[in-house]
Enzyme design. Structure first.
Site, PDB file in Angstrom:
ATOM      1  CB  CYS A 139      -0.982  -0.285   1.333  1.00  0.00           C
ATOM      2  SG  CYS A 139      -2.641   0.877   1.184  1.00  0.00           S
ATOM      3  NE  ARG A 198      -9.144   5.535   3.439  1.00  0.00           N
ATOM      4  CZ  ARG A 198      -7.995   5.644   2.938  1.00  0.00           C
ATOM      5  NH1 ARG A 198      -6.978   7.315   2.394  1.00  0.00           N
ATOM      6  NH2 ARG A 198      -6.909   4.854   2.935  1.00  0.00           N
ATOM      7  CG  HIS A 210      -3.241  -3.304   4.531  1.00  0.00           C
ATOM      8  ND1 HIS A 210      -2.651  -2.977   4.781  1.00  0.00           N
ATOM      9  CD2 HIS A 210      -3.997  -2.253   3.395  1.00  0.00           C
ATOM     10  CE1 HIS A 210      -2.141  -1.309   4.061  1.00  0.00           C
ATOM     11  NE2 HIS A 210      -3.185  -1.546   3.382  1.00  0.00           N
TER      12      HIS A 210
END
Ligand code: GLN
Length: 241
Positions: free
Chosen positions: A93, A126, A189
């Site tokens: 990320c 997002r 993640h």
């Protein structure tokens, strides 16, 4: 046989339990009776890339990324040499973004390392949620969790995989992450590695081959729990639809 894992900037980049990736690599070595030494490399530390076999660099907020810029400038040349020499890297990320040329976050331009020929721009929406990828590097799907405002344009770089579920590099481009030499850069993640044992062993085997020679093979682990966790996510998100 031993690997030395450099955990890059754990003080600035450690979102969503990404340090679990380091623990996972260490444990998979230990299960095989092999040693892994973990070196936390904090902002401002001297880094001897010659000693490292794997660099693990986790996700970070825009603020953490901006704080890292000056420190990154100091290690940029050696980090690039390490990558070009086949050094193994897992970048997640915020770290993925900073391996590229820049991350444009609103009015702030955050300079990246330019090791990957990619760039990232922030959008208001997002991209948050579970992800499943089909990667040509692995037999099993890669599963993880994304949470990013940046959209990463990878140009001619090779993506890590095709998005089967989730959003990926740009939200609508159908691809996620980048693979370059022995670098895996991804938005995933989770932490990523515990549910993706093939990804863990890809990193470990490449690191061991680089240090000890091409004949090195990792012994198989049963990976019962890991495979069950992976399958559970794939069934929930893709095949069960
Ligand atoms: N700040 C970056 C973004 O939101 C990276 C976030 C992260 O590492 N999860 O795009």
């Amino acid at each position: 046989m031993k690997v030395t894992i450099g955990h890059l900037y754990p003080d600035l980049f450690n979102l969503y339990g990404d340090s679990g990736n380091v623990q996972c690599l260490k444990q998979r070595m230990a299960w095989r009776g092999l040693e892994a030494e973990v070196c936390p490399l904090c902002a401002g530390d001297e880094i001897d890339f010659g000693k490292l076999d794997i660099v693990v660099w986790g996700g970070g907020s825009d603020k953490g990324q901006a704080l890292a810029v000056d420190y990154l400038a100091e290690i940029a040349a050696e980090f690039k040499d390490y990558v070009e020499d086949g050094g193994v890297v897992l970048a997640v990320c915020g770290a993925y973004q900073l391996l590229g040329k820049y991350y444009k976050a609103d009015e702030t331009m955050i300079e990246g390392l330019g090791i990957l020929d990619i760039h990232t721009e922030r959008c208001d929406e997002r991209l948050v949620g579970n992800v499943v990828l089909d990667s040509p590097l692995f037999r099993m799907p890669v599963v993880g969790f994304e949470n990013h405002a940046g959209r990463t344009i990878i140009g001619d770089c090779t993506p890590l995989g095709k998005v089967l579920y989730g959003r990926g590099n740009t939200g609508d481009g159908g691809y996620e992450g980048v693979v370059y030499r022995n670098v895996i850069a991804t938005y995933l993640h989770g932490p990523l590695l515990p549910k993706n044992p093939e990804v863990s062993d890809w990193l470990l085997e490449r690191a061991l081959k680089r240090r000890y020679g091409e004949d090195v093979r990792l012994t198989e682990l049963s990976d019962e729990a890991e495979l069950r966790a992976n399958r559970n996510m794939v069934e929930r998100l893709v095949t069960g639809l």
